[in-house]
Scaffold this active site. Structure first.
Site, mmCIF file in Angstrom:
data_model
loop_
_atom_site.group_PDB
_atom_site.id
_atom_site.type_symbol
_atom_site.label_atom_id
_atom_site.label_comp_id
_atom_site.label_asym_id
_atom_site.label_seq_id
_atom_site.Cartn_x
_atom_site.Cartn_y
_atom_site.Cartn_z
ATOM 1 N N ASP A 1 -8.251 20.579 -29.209
ATOM 2 C CA ASP A 1 -8.896 19.464 -28.517
ATOM 3 C C ASP A 1 -9.267 19.950 -27.110
ATOM 4 O OD1 ASP A 1 -6.422 19.401 -27.217
ATOM 5 O OD2 ASP A 1 -5.642 17.971 -28.682
ATOM 6 N N LYS B 1 -10.185 13.826 -29.954
ATOM 7 C CA LYS B 1 -10.403 12.444 -30.402
ATOM 8 C C LYS B 1 -11.869 12.064 -30.394
ATOM 9 C CE LYS B 1 -6.162 10.504 -30.829
ATOM 10 N NZ LYS B 1 -5.161 10.776 -29.772
ATOM 11 N N MET C 1 0.546 11.301 -19.158
ATOM 12 C CA MET C 1 -0.404 10.250 -19.554
ATOM 13 C C MET C 1 -0.209 8.990 -18.713
ATOM 14 S SD MET C 1 -0.072 10.791 -23.680
ATOM 15 C CE MET C 1 1.708 11.038 -23.632
HETATM 16 N N1 SAH Z 1 1.690 19.010 -24.862
HETATM 17 C C1 SAH Z 1 1.294 18.809 -23.498
HETATM 18 C C2 SAH Z 1 1.273 17.337 -23.124
HETATM 19 C C3 SAH Z 1 0.278 16.518 -23.936
HETATM 20 S S1 SAH Z 1 0.197 14.826 -23.475
HETATM 21 C C4 SAH Z 1 2.192 19.649 -22.588
HETATM 22 O O1 SAH Z 1 3.235 20.155 -23.008
HETATM 23 O O2 SAH Z 1 1.832 19.828 -21.421
HETATM 24 C C5 SAH Z 1 -1.185 14.846 -22.389
HETATM 25 C C6 SAH Z 1 -0.716 14.748 -20.959
HETATM 26 O O3 SAH Z 1 -0.202 15.985 -20.549
HETATM 27 C C7 SAH Z 1 -1.794 14.433 -19.955
HETATM 28 O O4 SAH Z 1 -2.083 13.064 -19.908
HETATM 29 C C8 SAH Z 1 -1.122 14.886 -18.689
HETATM 30 O O5 SAH Z 1 -0.166 13.956 -18.260
HETATM 31 C C9 SAH Z 1 -0.379 16.119 -19.162
HETATM 32 N N2 SAH Z 1 -1.079 17.385 -18.908
HETATM 33 C C10 SAH Z 1 -1.357 18.338 -19.813
HETATM 34 N N3 SAH Z 1 -1.936 19.407 -19.236
HETATM 35 C C11 SAH Z 1 -1.994 19.119 -17.917
HETATM 36 C C12 SAH Z 1 -2.455 19.836 -16.771
HETATM 37 N N4 SAH Z 1 -2.957 21.076 -16.855
HETATM 38 N N5 SAH Z 1 -2.336 19.229 -15.566
HETATM 39 C C13 SAH Z 1 -1.805 18.002 -15.444
HETATM 40 N N6 SAH Z 1 -1.368 17.284 -16.495
HETATM 41 C C14 SAH Z 1 -1.446 17.834 -17.713
#
Ligand code: SAH
Length: 253
Positions: free
Chosen positions: A36, A57, A172
């Site tokens: 994604d 999505k 999120m």
């Molecule tokens: N699996 C991911 C999280 C997925 S949920 C992980 O481990 O990082 C999606 C959320 O992850 C986003 O809404 C945000 O809150 C966070 N996120 C993921 N990558 C990010 C980044 N580079 N900077 C800030 N927030 C991030």
């Protein structure tokens, strides 16, 4: 035993140098990469179009998407393909990697999990915020800010988090920031508790806003923080201002 294997791979927060060596190799070797948008432009930009399947999505519409992805993974593995399912951060931290793993097992597909650097830890730290610190926080909780904390059956117990005394990292949680910061104050947390927002951590477009439980919504709007971003709540968020002058993770601040 399926003919092909599915690799559930985390991409890390976005800087290609934070891909694991294993993730890099599997991306090179893959026949197909389902992804994604969250891995970010730098990592996605390196994937050849011939291997790419964008299953974000927006690509397939709500509702159909997770089922579509699950079935597509099974189908490709049964065709004998070497499949990488690439997720932002670590695939099992709010990443539905757990669901995909269960689905693959239920359908007799071989898979391997490839752990990665989660944004939940990396995002705070590149902004100068350790999620734990001996003087400030001896626990950390990762929580979704996606749901409405005012709804009666909230899965997140904000009152318990307020009482925990540890760091709270919200994923999120940009849109509902007003609701859960208020819920924490109502539950007895000090309104002066430091809070930081880190958007697109480790991307070129990284942005940070800081404040307190009381002021962070205004700071969010002033800086223009948008998803994807993390919210870090707790005394550790205050370390940022002590290190900011020397922190080289944000060249243009
Ligand atoms: N699996 C991911 C999280 C997925 S949920 C992980 O481990 O990082 C999606 C959320 O992850 C986003 O809404 C945000 O809150 C966070 N996120 C993921 N990558 C990010 C980044 N580079 N900077 C800030 N927030 C991030």
């Amino acid at each position: 035993m399926s003919e092909g294997t599915v690799y559930l791979v985390g991409s890390g927060p976005g800087d290609p140098e934070l891909l694991t060596v294993k993730a890099r190799r599997l991306l090179d070797e893959a026949d197909v990469i389902l992804h994604d948008k969250l891995p970010g432009p730098d990592i996605l930009g390196e994937i050849p179009d011939s291997k790419r399947e964008d299953v974000g999505k927006r690509a397939h519409g709500e509702g159909t998407s997770q089922q579509y992805i699950n079935d597509r993974l099974v189908e490709l593995a049964q065709e004998g393909k070497n499949v990488v399912r690439l997720k932002g951060g670590d695939s099992m931290v709010f990443g539905r990697g757990g669901e995909e793993m269960l689905y693959l097992a239920d359908h007799g597909v071989d898979f391997e999990v490839v752990p990665a650097v989660t944004s939940a830890v990396a995002g705070p730290e590149v902004a100068g915020i350790p999620v734990t610190h001996r003087d400030h926080a001896s626990s950390v909780t990762f929580v979704t800010g996606h749901e409405d904390p005012t709804k009666e059956e909230s899965a997140v117990d904000w009152g318990a988090l307020a009482a925990s005394g540890g760091t709270i990292v919200v994923l999120m949680g940009v849109t509902r920031l007003p609701e859960y910061t208020e819920a924490l104050v109502t539950a007895g947390m000090d309104p002066e508790t430091p809070v930081a927002l880190v958007e697109r951590a480790t991307w070129d477009a990284q942005k940070v806003a800081t404040g307190t439980l009381e002021t962070i919504v205004d700071a969010r709007d002033a800086v223009g923080i948008e998803p994807p971003a993390l919210t870090i709540i707790g005394d550790v968020a205050g370390t940022r201002e002590r290190v900011a002058d020397f922190l080289q993770n944000e060249p243009d601040t």
